[in-house]
Design a protein around this motif. Sequence first.
Motif, PDB file in Angstrom:
ATOM      1  N   ASN A  18     -37.275 -46.798 -56.292  1.00 58.79           N
ATOM      2  CA  ASN A  18     -35.895 -47.196 -56.010  1.00 58.79           C
ATOM      3  C   ASN A  18     -35.189 -47.445 -57.336  1.00 58.79           C
ATOM      4  OD1 ASN A  18     -33.517 -48.218 -54.963  1.00 58.79           O
ATOM      5  ND2 ASN A  18     -34.384 -50.267 -54.591  1.00 58.79           N
ATOM      6  N   ILE A  19     -34.256 -46.580 -57.685  1.00 53.33           N
ATOM      7  CA  ILE A  19     -33.641 -46.638 -59.010  1.00 53.33           C
ATOM      8  C   ILE A  19     -32.551 -47.706 -59.113  1.00 53.33           C
ATOM      9  CG2 ILE A  19     -31.765 -44.955 -58.625  1.00 53.33           C
ATOM     10  CD1 ILE A  19     -32.518 -43.736 -61.405  1.00 53.33           C
ATOM     11  N   ILE A  20     -32.126 -48.248 -57.978  1.00 52.37           N
ATOM     12  CA  ILE A  20     -30.952 -49.140 -57.981  1.00 52.37           C
ATOM     13  C   ILE A  20     -31.022 -50.248 -59.037  1.00 52.37           C
ATOM     14  CG2 ILE A  20     -29.602 -50.780 -56.575  1.00 52.37           C
ATOM     15  CD1 ILE A  20     -29.986 -48.897 -54.217  1.00 52.37           C
ATOM     16  N   PRO A  21     -32.154 -50.985 -59.120  1.00 58.94           N
ATOM     17  CA  PRO A  21     -32.166 -52.054 -60.140  1.00 58.94           C
ATOM     18  C   PRO A  21     -32.144 -51.537 -61.579  1.00 58.94           C
ATOM     19  CG  PRO A  21     -34.189 -52.088 -58.805  1.00 58.94           C
ATOM     20  CD  PRO A  21     -33.352 -50.999 -58.265  1.00 58.94           C
ATOM     21  N   ASP A  22     -32.442 -50.264 -61.790  1.00 62.58           N
ATOM     22  CA  ASP A  22     -32.478 -49.706 -63.153  1.00 62.58           C
ATOM     23  C   ASP A  22     -31.170 -49.035 -63.566  1.00 62.58           C
ATOM     24  OD1 ASP A  22     -35.139 -50.472 -63.333  1.00 62.58           O
ATOM     25  OD2 ASP A  22     -35.871 -48.553 -62.568  1.00 62.58           O
ATOM     26  N   LEU A  23     -30.211 -48.959 -62.660  1.00 61.00           N
ATOM     27  CA  LEU A  23     -28.973 -48.247 -62.986  1.00 61.00           C
ATOM     28  C   LEU A  23     -28.248 -48.932 -64.140  1.00 61.00           C
ATOM     29  CD1 LEU A  23     -27.692 -47.416 -59.373  1.00 61.00           C
ATOM     30  CD2 LEU A  23     -28.584 -45.804 -61.085  1.00 61.00           C
ATOM     31  N   PRO A  24     -27.551 -48.149 -64.993  1.00 62.94           N
ATOM     32  CA  PRO A  24     -26.913 -48.720 -66.183  1.00 62.94           C
ATOM     33  C   PRO A  24     -25.780 -49.698 -65.849  1.00 62.94           C
ATOM     34  CG  PRO A  24     -26.351 -46.376 -65.934  1.00 62.94           C
ATOM     35  CD  PRO A  24     -27.408 -46.676 -64.940  1.00 62.94           C
ATOM     36  N   VAL A  25     -25.149 -49.529 -64.698  1.00 67.89           N
ATOM     37  CA  VAL A  25     -24.170 -50.509 -64.195  1.00 67.89           C
ATOM     38  C   VAL A  25     -24.454 -50.702 -62.707  1.00 67.89           C
ATOM     39  CG1 VAL A  25     -22.316 -49.924 -65.856  1.00 67.89           C
ATOM     40  CG2 VAL A  25     -22.454 -48.676 -63.702  1.00 67.89           C
ATOM     41  N   PRO A  26     -24.049 -51.870 -62.161  1.00 66.71           N
ATOM     42  CA  PRO A  26     -24.382 -52.106 -60.745  1.00 66.71           C
ATOM     43  C   PRO A  26     -23.743 -51.060 -59.822  1.00 66.71           C
ATOM     44  CG  PRO A  26     -23.607 -54.125 -61.805  1.00 66.71           C
ATOM     45  CD  PRO A  26     -23.357 -53.008 -62.778  1.00 66.71           C
ATOM     46  N   LEU A  27     -24.471 -50.721 -58.759  1.00 60.87           N
ATOM     47  CA  LEU A  27     -23.975 -49.728 -57.804  1.00 60.87           C
ATOM     48  C   LEU A  27     -22.851 -50.361 -56.983  1.00 60.87           C
ATOM     49  CD1 LEU A  27     -24.693 -46.835 -56.763  1.00 60.87           C
ATOM     50  CD2 LEU A  27     -26.019 -47.957 -54.968  1.00 60.87           C
ATOM     51  N   PRO A  28     -21.648 -49.750 -56.967  1.00 66.06           N
ATOM     52  CA  PRO A  28     -20.559 -50.314 -56.156  1.00 66.06           C
ATOM     53  C   PRO A  28     -20.967 -50.355 -54.683  1.00 66.06           C
ATOM     54  CG  PRO A  28     -19.733 -48.599 -57.635  1.00 66.06           C
ATOM     55  CD  PRO A  28     -21.229 -48.543 -57.686  1.00 66.06           C
TER      56      PRO A  28
END
Length: 430
Positions: A18-28
Amino acid sequence: MRDMVNLRHDEVPSRWYNIIPDLPVPLPPPLDPDHGPSRIGNLPNLMIGECLKQEFSQENWIDVPGGVMDLFAKAGRPRPLFRATNLEKRLETPARLYYKGEFYSPTGSHKVNTALAQCWYAKQQGFKRVTTETGAGQWGTALAYAAAVTGLKCTVYWVRSVYNWKKDRLSFMKLFGAEVYASPSPRTDVGRSLYDKNPNHVGSLGIAISEGLEDSQKDPAATYSLGSVLNHVLMHQTVIGLETQKQFEIFGDYPDVVVSCLGGGSNFGGFALPFMGDVLKKGKKIKFIAAQSQVAPNLQGTYQYDFADYAEMTPLLKMYTLGHKSDMEPIKGDGLRYHGCSPIISLLRNEGYIDTVAYPKDEKHVFENARLFMETEGWLPAPESAYSICAAIDEALKCRESGEKKTIAFNISGHGFLDIPGYRAVLGVE
Ligand SMILES: *Cc1c(COP(=O)(O)O)cnc(C)c1O
């Protein structure tokens, strides 16, 4: 090293990335529109509970349930990674080309990976039936198959322009016991409103999604299942990229370029996101290329909140979009014809991590490159996968010019055994 590497069946990844916590900015987050009922509040009535939980999960790794691992085995996972040595020679390129064989699939595409997971969770939750939409027909077939092997009923709303010509896929879905309707259909309010005006309405994926949603909403024993775009769908597909990473280790190589075709994002995401994780967390440098069609170049649209369906039943998602009511001309690679791109991929594109290319709608260049692949490597790709091949070959030819020995990885998301009429039409073979 030989030209193919596979894993043992007990090496199939047992956790999804799950890449969400690694994204460079928070997912809208998804939003409700200003007017009308809360779409977000309605999600639990539409979606499988566990999938909804996964959609917002901040956990980096999510265990694949044992039951889903068994289903993956039934579907023939793991799938091989090949080195395209014949193609390299033909292209006279110093680049090394590798392709993942997702075409080793009971229904012909990578879509079985999330279909099996979703049906397994739906069954656990006590549902008796799944509803869905399909465009090219690959997703409808995958869900029909997954429903059959997990003991669920399946109802598919199929974009009419494709329903009308892919007779073999229609029979394929019906052999699995699915009910299949051309969309817009007279079975739902949304469908009827369009069907009554024009019974030959060609339909769109956005309309078919609305029909699937409405059908499941009206039947407590049914749930809706989406085959692309959403976070949990991309996560289920990461089994592809995670396997590929292990296989590259065995080859003793690592990609400089990762290429795949992109409609809503499940194929590209499933293949590329584990490598994207290496870029975000381990400082690896990789060029990512999403291959699209000029009839639906959603990654060249605008990055804004838009609905995922025609009838505006879904929440608003922040994504690159062409507009949820836009008309897109039919192509043979119909699985790439969707107005919006997954929020995760859209964010990464907006942050500059993903390049994109869109090929002309006559599809000649794409199919000619697919034919070159077929003549050298021997596999008949799905029309959508032909876009991945095309972009990989274009990159390999750039390496011929520059003399760079890049490692290029691409995914063959499906086989084209049921798409020969498409090849015939574009290439004019008998
Ligand atoms: C659906 C499909 C795609 C595109 O997947 P998206 O999730 O829409 O990007 C690619 N290849 C094949 C074979 C497909 O069936």
